[in-house]
Design a protein around this motif. Structure first.
Motif, PDB file in Angstrom:
ATOM      1  N   TYR A 108       0.828  -1.380   0.105  1.00  0.00           N
ATOM      2  CA  TYR A 108       0.155   0.064  -0.002  1.00  0.00           C
ATOM      3  C   TYR A 108       0.827   1.148  -0.097  1.00  0.00           C
ATOM      4  CZ  TYR A 108      -4.489  -2.283   0.140  1.00  0.00           C
ATOM      5  OH  TYR A 108      -5.643  -3.081  -0.242  1.00  0.00           O
ATOM      6  N   PRO A 109       2.047   1.320   0.438  1.00  0.00           N
ATOM      7  CA  PRO A 109       2.629   2.555   0.242  1.00  0.00           C
ATOM      8  C   PRO A 109       3.164   2.862  -1.152  1.00  0.00           C
ATOM      9  CG  PRO A 109       3.836   1.177   2.107  1.00  0.00           C
ATOM     10  CD  PRO A 109       2.540   0.474   1.240  1.00  0.00           C
ATOM     11  N   HIS A 110       2.854   1.815  -2.173  1.00  0.00           N
ATOM     12  CA  HIS A 110       3.069   2.218  -3.505  1.00  0.00           C
ATOM     13  C   HIS A 110       1.757   2.768  -4.129  1.00  0.00           C
ATOM     14  CE1 HIS A 110       7.062   0.180  -3.983  1.00  0.00           C
ATOM     15  NE2 HIS A 110       6.496  -0.370  -2.964  1.00  0.00           N
ATOM     16  N   LEU A 111       0.645   2.976  -3.427  1.00  0.00           N
ATOM     17  CA  LEU A 111      -0.574   3.314  -3.743  1.00  0.00           C
ATOM     18  C   LEU A 111      -0.775   4.996  -3.720  1.00  0.00           C
ATOM     19  CD1 LEU A 111      -3.472   1.272  -2.258  1.00  0.00           C
ATOM     20  CD2 LEU A 111      -3.156   1.863  -4.741  1.00  0.00           C
ATOM     21  N   HIS A 112      -0.085   5.446  -2.610  1.00  0.00           N
ATOM     22  CA  HIS A 112      -0.121   6.951  -2.577  1.00  0.00           C
ATOM     23  C   HIS A 112       1.153   7.062  -1.957  1.00  0.00           C
ATOM     24  CE1 HIS A 112      -4.164   6.687  -2.990  1.00  0.00           C
ATOM     25  NE2 HIS A 112      -4.399   5.745  -1.817  1.00  0.00           N
ATOM     26  N   ASP A 113       1.508   8.442  -2.029  1.00  0.00           N
ATOM     27  CA  ASP A 113       2.671   9.137  -1.635  1.00  0.00           C
ATOM     28  C   ASP A 113       2.678   9.454   0.083  1.00  0.00           C
ATOM     29  OD1 ASP A 113       4.170   9.313  -3.977  1.00  0.00           O
ATOM     30  OD2 ASP A 113       3.386  11.364  -4.218  1.00  0.00           O
ATOM     31  N   ASN A 114       1.323   9.432   0.391  1.00  0.00           N
ATOM     32  CA  ASN A 114       1.183   9.791   2.174  1.00  0.00           C
ATOM     33  C   ASN A 114       0.458   8.425   2.479  1.00  0.00           C
ATOM     34  OD1 ASN A 114      -1.240  10.213   0.491  1.00  0.00           O
ATOM     35  ND2 ASN A 114      -1.620  11.995   1.448  1.00  0.00           N
ATOM     36  N   HIS A 115       0.987   7.403   2.440  1.00  0.00           N
ATOM     37  CA  HIS A 115       0.449   6.125   2.882  1.00  0.00           C
ATOM     38  C   HIS A 115       0.154   6.191   4.531  1.00  0.00           C
ATOM     39  CE1 HIS A 115      -0.694   1.973   3.851  1.00  0.00           C
ATOM     40  NE2 HIS A 115       0.430   1.892   4.673  1.00  0.00           N
ATOM     41  N   ILE A 116      -0.991   6.022   4.864  1.00  0.00           N
ATOM     42  CA  ILE A 116      -1.138   5.798   6.323  1.00  0.00           C
ATOM     43  C   ILE A 116      -1.467   4.504   6.636  1.00  0.00           C
ATOM     44  CG2 ILE A 116      -3.249   6.451   8.182  1.00  0.00           C
ATOM     45  CD1 ILE A 116      -3.701   9.061   6.400  1.00  0.00           C
ATOM     46  N   PRO A 117      -0.843   3.765   7.492  1.00  0.00           N
ATOM     47  CA  PRO A 117      -1.101   2.466   7.900  1.00  0.00           C
ATOM     48  C   PRO A 117      -2.404   2.345   8.350  1.00  0.00           C
ATOM     49  CG  PRO A 117       0.800   3.471   9.217  1.00  0.00           C
ATOM     50  CD  PRO A 117       0.279   4.695   8.439  1.00  0.00           C
ATOM     51  N   SER A 118      -2.866   1.026   7.561  1.00  0.00           N
ATOM     52  CA  SER A 118      -4.409   0.778   7.748  1.00  0.00           C
ATOM     53  C   SER A 118      -4.514  -0.726   7.924  1.00  0.00           C
ATOM     54  CB  SER A 118      -5.035   1.204   6.359  1.00  0.00           C
ATOM     55  OG  SER A 118      -4.343   0.521   5.157  1.00  0.00           O
ATOM     56  N   THR A 119      -3.747  -1.319   8.646  1.00  0.00           N
ATOM     57  CA  THR A 119      -3.855  -2.825   9.184  1.00  0.00           C
ATOM     58  C   THR A 119      -5.138  -3.323   9.684  1.00  0.00           C
ATOM     59  OG1 THR A 119      -1.535  -2.831   9.349  1.00  0.00           O
ATOM     60  CG2 THR A 119      -2.771  -4.485  10.232  1.00  0.00           C
TER      61      THR A 119
END
Length: 151
Positions: free
Chosen positions: A20-31
């Motif tokens: 998921y960090p590859h989805l958005h530059d500002n990835h917010i952990p979403s476990t």
């Protein structure tokens, strides 16, 4: 090339940290939310796995949300398509979409839709190449293109 399979609870942390960090530059952990998707009967989270059953190596993922509408019946919505940067343009996105389309067909879902930012030119070209039709175009670069495919 590896396999595409349904994600399990074992995959949740890797999806959150590696994909998921590859989805958005500002990835917010979403476990927590990924866990809810994996366990929900209304979602199918598929992963592209290059590893082994003992040691999965996830390189891509996509989610099919099964939507039930009282007046329109079943629809499928594909979301969060991601392939890690080093593995893009190797066919994983196509495999993930085909897998989720097959799942939708087996559940008698007659059409799937997908949205994409007009700024993501490769993404828009990908959807068209996969047989999706542009049903509504964004009015500006901050809008969303709406694609649909009849199965």
């Amino acid at each position: 090339m590896g396999i595409v399979r349904i994600a399990t609870e074992v995959d949740v942390q890797s999806i959150d940290e590696d994909l998921y960090p590859h989805l958005h530059d500002n990835h917010i952990p979403s476990t927590e939310y990924i866990q809810r998707v994996v366990c929900s009967p209304d979602y199918i989270l598929a992963v592209a796995d290059e590893g082994t059953p003992e040691r999965p190596i996830l390189v891509g993922a996509a989610t099919l949300h099964i939507i039930i509408q009282a007046a329109a019946g079943l629809k499928g919505y594909i979301d969060d398509l991601v392939v890690i940067s080093s593995e893009r343009r190797k066919g994983y996105g196509e495999l993930l979409f085909e897998y989720l389309e097959d799942v939708a067909r087996h559940q008698d879902i007659p059409k799937i839709f997908f949205t994409c930012s007009p700024r993501r030119e490769p993404g828009n070209k990908f959807h068209i190449a996969m047989g999706y039709k542009l049903r509504a175009a964004a009015v500006d670069e901050n809008g969303t293109n709406y694609y649909e495919k009849k199965l």
